[in-house]
Design a protein around this motif. Structure first.
Motif, PDB file in Angstrom:
ATOM      1  N   THR A   1      12.122   1.272  -8.511  1.00  0.00           N
ATOM      2  CA  THR A   1      12.151  -0.064  -8.386  1.00  0.00           C
ATOM      3  C   THR A   1      12.654  -0.649  -7.031  1.00  0.00           C
ATOM      4  OG1 THR A   1      14.428   0.090  -9.282  1.00  0.00           O
ATOM      5  CG2 THR A   1      12.593  -0.680 -10.929  1.00  0.00           C
ATOM      6  N   GLY A   2      13.093   0.428  -6.107  1.00  0.00           N
ATOM      7  CA  GLY A   2      13.324  -0.069  -4.762  1.00  0.00           C
ATOM      8  C   GLY A   2      12.430  -0.788  -4.183  1.00  0.00           C
ATOM      9  N   ASN A   3      12.715  -2.185  -3.981  1.00  0.00           N
ATOM     10  CA  ASN A   3      11.487  -3.120  -3.485  1.00  0.00           C
ATOM     11  C   ASN A   3      11.346  -2.865  -2.103  1.00  0.00           C
ATOM     12  OD1 ASN A   3      10.870  -4.197  -5.739  1.00  0.00           O
ATOM     13  ND2 ASN A   3      11.874  -5.900  -5.719  1.00  0.00           N
ATOM     14  N   ASP A   4      12.235  -2.558  -1.243  1.00  0.00           N
ATOM     15  CA  ASP A   4      11.999  -2.533   0.271  1.00  0.00           C
ATOM     16  C   ASP A   4      10.672  -1.761   0.409  1.00  0.00           C
ATOM     17  OD1 ASP A   4      14.041  -4.001   0.494  1.00  0.00           O
ATOM     18  OD2 ASP A   4      15.376  -2.233   1.465  1.00  0.00           O
ATOM     19  N   VAL A   5      10.332  -0.732   0.040  1.00  0.00           N
ATOM     20  CA  VAL A   5       9.438   0.078   0.466  1.00  0.00           C
ATOM     21  C   VAL A   5       8.183  -0.573  -0.113  1.00  0.00           C
ATOM     22  CG1 VAL A   5       9.357   1.707  -1.556  1.00  0.00           C
ATOM     23  CG2 VAL A   5       8.537   2.600   0.784  1.00  0.00           C
ATOM     24  N   TRP A   6       8.109  -1.211  -1.184  1.00  0.00           N
ATOM     25  CA  TRP A   6       7.047  -1.644  -1.688  1.00  0.00           C
ATOM     26  C   TRP A   6       6.906  -3.168  -1.024  1.00  0.00           C
ATOM     27  CZ3 TRP A   6       4.380   1.409  -4.391  1.00  0.00           C
ATOM     28  CH2 TRP A   6       4.970   2.472  -5.002  1.00  0.00           C
ATOM     29  N   THR A   7       7.820  -3.671  -0.402  1.00  0.00           N
ATOM     30  CA  THR A   7       7.414  -4.934   0.371  1.00  0.00           C
ATOM     31  C   THR A   7       6.699  -4.263   1.412  1.00  0.00           C
ATOM     32  OG1 THR A   7       9.426  -5.575  -0.469  1.00  0.00           O
ATOM     33  CG2 THR A   7       8.545  -6.658   1.463  1.00  0.00           C
ATOM     34  N   ASP A   8       7.062  -3.244   2.318  1.00  0.00           N
ATOM     35  CA  ASP A   8       6.353  -2.531   2.999  1.00  0.00           C
ATOM     36  C   ASP A   8       4.667  -2.315   2.860  1.00  0.00           C
ATOM     37  OD1 ASP A   8       8.423  -2.656   5.090  1.00  0.00           O
ATOM     38  OD2 ASP A   8       9.086  -0.529   4.685  1.00  0.00           O
ATOM     39  N   ILE A   9       4.659  -1.847   1.647  1.00  0.00           N
ATOM     40  CA  ILE A   9       3.137  -1.496   1.459  1.00  0.00           C
ATOM     41  C   ILE A   9       2.419  -2.799   1.196  1.00  0.00           C
ATOM     42  CG2 ILE A   9       1.922  -0.503  -0.871  1.00  0.00           C
ATOM     43  CD1 ILE A   9       4.050   1.539  -0.817  1.00  0.00           C
ATOM     44  N   ARG A  10       3.236  -3.814   0.540  1.00  0.00           N
ATOM     45  CA  ARG A  10       2.560  -4.955   0.311  1.00  0.00           C
ATOM     46  C   ARG A  10       2.163  -5.491   1.569  1.00  0.00           C
ATOM     47  NH1 ARG A  10       2.987  -8.825  -3.720  1.00  0.00           N
ATOM     48  NH2 ARG A  10       2.971 -11.207  -3.137  1.00  0.00           N
TER      49      ARG A  10
ATOM     50  N   ILE B   1      -4.689  -7.264 -17.600  1.00  0.00           N
ATOM     51  CA  ILE B   1      -3.975  -7.677 -16.567  1.00  0.00           C
ATOM     52  C   ILE B   1      -3.766  -6.313 -15.679  1.00  0.00           C
ATOM     53  CG2 ILE B   1      -1.703  -8.361 -16.003  1.00  0.00           C
ATOM     54  CD1 ILE B   1      -3.082 -10.748 -17.315  1.00  0.00           C
ATOM     55  N   SER B   2      -4.388  -6.289 -14.277  1.00  0.00           N
ATOM     56  CA  SER B   2      -4.392  -5.191 -13.472  1.00  0.00           C
ATOM     57  C   SER B   2      -3.767  -5.111 -12.192  1.00  0.00           C
ATOM     58  CB  SER B   2      -5.771  -4.540 -13.451  1.00  0.00           C
ATOM     59  OG  SER B   2      -6.640  -5.398 -12.979  1.00  0.00           O
ATOM     60  N   PRO B   3      -2.511  -5.201 -12.299  1.00  0.00           N
ATOM     61  CA  PRO B   3      -1.562  -5.070 -10.984  1.00  0.00           C
ATOM     62  C   PRO B   3      -2.238  -4.064 -10.087  1.00  0.00           C
ATOM     63  CG  PRO B   3      -0.215  -4.763 -12.647  1.00  0.00           C
ATOM     64  CD  PRO B   3      -1.442  -4.634 -13.293  1.00  0.00           C
ATOM     65  N   ASN B   4      -1.686  -4.066  -8.797  1.00  0.00           N
ATOM     66  CA  ASN B   4      -1.866  -2.879  -7.843  1.00  0.00           C
ATOM     67  C   ASN B   4      -0.456  -2.598  -7.275  1.00  0.00           C
ATOM     68  OD1 ASN B   4      -2.996  -0.793  -6.426  1.00  0.00           O
ATOM     69  ND2 ASN B   4      -4.727  -2.039  -5.598  1.00  0.00           N
ATOM     70  N   ILE B   5      -0.622  -1.605  -6.307  1.00  0.00           N
ATOM     71  CA  ILE B   5       0.688  -1.178  -5.686  1.00  0.00           C
ATOM     72  C   ILE B   5       1.434  -2.243  -4.843  1.00  0.00           C
ATOM     73  CG2 ILE B   5       0.371   1.092  -5.735  1.00  0.00           C
ATOM     74  CD1 ILE B   5      -0.765   1.280  -3.061  1.00  0.00           C
ATOM     75  N   TYR B   6       0.748  -3.407  -4.468  1.00  0.00           N
ATOM     76  CA  TYR B   6       1.128  -4.303  -3.817  1.00  0.00           C
ATOM     77  C   TYR B   6       2.013  -5.350  -4.538  1.00  0.00           C
ATOM     78  CZ  TYR B   6      -2.991  -7.056  -4.978  1.00  0.00           C
ATOM     79  OH  TYR B   6      -3.863  -7.478  -5.446  1.00  0.00           O
ATOM     80  N   THR B   7       1.640  -5.090  -5.954  1.00  0.00           N
ATOM     81  CA  THR B   7       2.120  -6.178  -6.727  1.00  0.00           C
ATOM     82  C   THR B   7       3.648  -6.303  -6.844  1.00  0.00           C
ATOM     83  OG1 THR B   7       0.175  -6.262  -7.991  1.00  0.00           O
ATOM     84  CG2 THR B   7       2.091  -7.006  -9.175  1.00  0.00           C
ATOM     85  N   MET B   8       4.384  -7.404  -6.835  1.00  0.00           N
ATOM     86  CA  MET B   8       5.837  -7.305  -7.013  1.00  0.00           C
ATOM     87  C   MET B   8       6.293  -7.720  -8.471  1.00  0.00           C
ATOM     88  SD  MET B   8       6.795  -6.130  -4.249  1.00  0.00           S
ATOM     89  CE  MET B   8       8.162  -6.088  -3.355  1.00  0.00           C
ATOM     90  N   PRO B   9       7.333  -7.213  -8.754  1.00  0.00           N
ATOM     91  CA  PRO B   9       8.054  -7.888 -10.232  1.00  0.00           C
ATOM     92  C   PRO B   9       7.924  -9.343 -10.260  1.00  0.00           C
ATOM     93  CG  PRO B   9       9.200  -5.819  -9.547  1.00  0.00           C
ATOM     94  CD  PRO B   9       8.369  -6.137  -8.563  1.00  0.00           C
TER      95      PRO B   9
END
Ligand code: PLP
Length: 451
Positions: A68-77, A424-432
């Protein structure tokens, strides 16, 4: 042009030219020589040239469970160019490319165009073969059991259409399977007199055995082939493939698995599934450019299949018999290597955890809401990133329409078999936070019970 060069370009088989071409043999499993090879040739940039920031370094510092660490997912997004108009929750059709893979792809298009026929006559096929070997290693199978195709339809329809059918043979499939394959079975029914038996997979099975028995009960001594989806595309349900294959084999029946949504979505090894044939699309969860897929055929079965496009002389158990495509976009094959690199940098385990986390994030919040029907099992082992949701009293097409127009969420409506809802199909850039919008929309629509 000197005569010798003409001879080399026109007459010698492509493989013989490799010694003169420094692109040769650089697409190896060894990443260092692989990258070195890319850098030397100009047929692909060193991957770092297009990497979007340092997210992989940061990602590596996060322990796997901290999904759930959002920082890295923000980078990916941030590595994606997202349309601001709506929240895209329809990645299941096509996982469009992050900029890193896209830039490499564009470079391949330019370079193949620059090299022209020289590329096509020299290393095209060796590159494709070496990239196929990397895909085989992701699938955990031998390189001589997997080929690159143009999509899952080509892979699976080649098996359905390429078997030696006779009148009265039976095939088993489910009404939740993908339409193109069901159409292909209808065609072999018309053409050869094959009898198709169609089962219906429950959205909420109580056990693996319930599903295995469903298929077992459709079998007769005339059954020749069973098709089963690894992940049902309209609900995201993952089926117990190995148990189905073992049951089918105990009755002498071959199994073809539709893995269109499974490959590079969640982790598994194809041989561990015990299937005979496996087809998948790569432009779905591996995020390759459009027009890439794989076909796995267990070594012993290769000889059973007639290719759609005849290949020159090959041994009967040589899978390249099934890989004659004519001239095709060779730059797409090259970009598969970049998509593999991206996937491996991300970490297949982290990707799977993230996708499952995103699905459970929203389904767990809406499952008990008024008038909401989730058509995907709650058991984490039976689903990953995709799920399907309906609202009682609202037709799926209207639900998709309202989600898009009122809430700016893009999905796809499904209204057949036992599935009425939106996929509903999110991807790795999708945020909560994107999914919070969906949750809010479903709550409002469920309360009202109308659109
Ligand atoms: C389960 C399933 N099988 C096969 C396919 C066909 O994939 P493609 O259009 O890439 O050939 C799809 C496409 O959505 C699918 O969902």
């Amino acid at each position: 042009m000197p005569t010798l060069l003409l001879y080399y370009l026109l007459l010698r088989p492509a493989s013989k030219l490799l010694t003169n071409f420094h692109y040769q043999n650089k697409w190896s499993m060894d990443k260092r020589s692989f990258l070195k090879g890319l850098a030397m040739t100009g047929l692909s940039a060193p991957l770092s040239a297009y990497s979007m920031g340092n997210w992989t370094d940061r990602f590596n510092k996060i322990p796997a469970p901290s999904i759930t660490g959002n920082d890295v997912w923000t980078d990916i997004r941030n590595g994606y160019k997202l349309k601001p108009d709506y929240i895209n929750l329809e990645n299941g059709y096509y996982n469009f490319l992050p900029e890193e893979i896209l830039e490499n792809f564009i470079r391949h298009v330019r370079e193949v165009n620059y090299q022209g026929s020289y590329y096509m006559r020299t290393v095209q096929f060796d590159n494709k073969k070496n990239i196929a070997a990397r895909l085989a290693s992701i699938g955990g199978c031998n390189a001589d059991e997997l080929i690159i195709t143009r999509n899952a339809t080509e892979s699976l329809d080649m098996i359905i259409g390429g078997m030696t059918w006779k009148a009265g043979d039976e095939a088993i499939m489910a009404e939740q399977d993908y339409g193109s394959m069901l159409e292909m079975f209808k065609q072999v029914a018309k053409r050869y007199g094959v009898i198709n038996k169609i089962v219906s997979v429950p959205n909420h099975p109580s056990s693996d055995e319930e599903i295995v028995n469903l298929y077992a009960n459709a079998m007769t001594p005339k059954t020749k082939l069973l098709m089963v989806s690894h992940m049902i595309n309209i609900t995201g349900q993952i089926l117990p493939i190995r148990k189905i294959c073992d049951m089918a084999h105990s009755k002498g029946v071959d199994v073809m698995v539709d893995g269109a949504h499974a490959f590079a979505h969640f982790q598994y090894s194809i041989p561990d599934l015990h299937c005979d044939y496996y087809g998948a699309s790569l432009h779905k969860w591996l995020s390759t450019p459009l027009g890439a897929g794989i076909l796995y055929v267990k070594k012993d079965n290769i000889k059973k299949v007639w290719p759609v496009f005849a290949e020159g002389d090959r041994k009967e158990n040589d899978i390249t018999r099934l890989n004659h495509t004519g001239t095709h976009p060779a730059h797409t094959d090259l970009a598969i290597a970049n998509a593999i690199d991206y996937y491996l940098k991300l970490g297949p385990d982290k990707k799977e955890e993230r996708l499952r986390y995103l699905q459970q994030y929203w389904t767990s919040k809406v499952r008990n809401m008024k008038n909401i029907v989730v058509n995907t099992p709650a058991d984490p082992a039976r689903a990953c990133g995709i799920a399907n949701v309906g609202v009682k009293g609202i037709k799926p097409s209207l639900l998709a329409d309202v989600l898009f127009k009122k809430y700016k969420i893009y999905t796809v409506a499904i209204d057949y078999a036992n599935v009425q809802g939106c996929r509903i199909s999110p991807n790795i850039y999708t945020m909560p936070a994107d999914l919070d919008v969906l949750i809010h929309a479903l709550q409002e629509l469920g309360e009202k019970g109308t659109a």
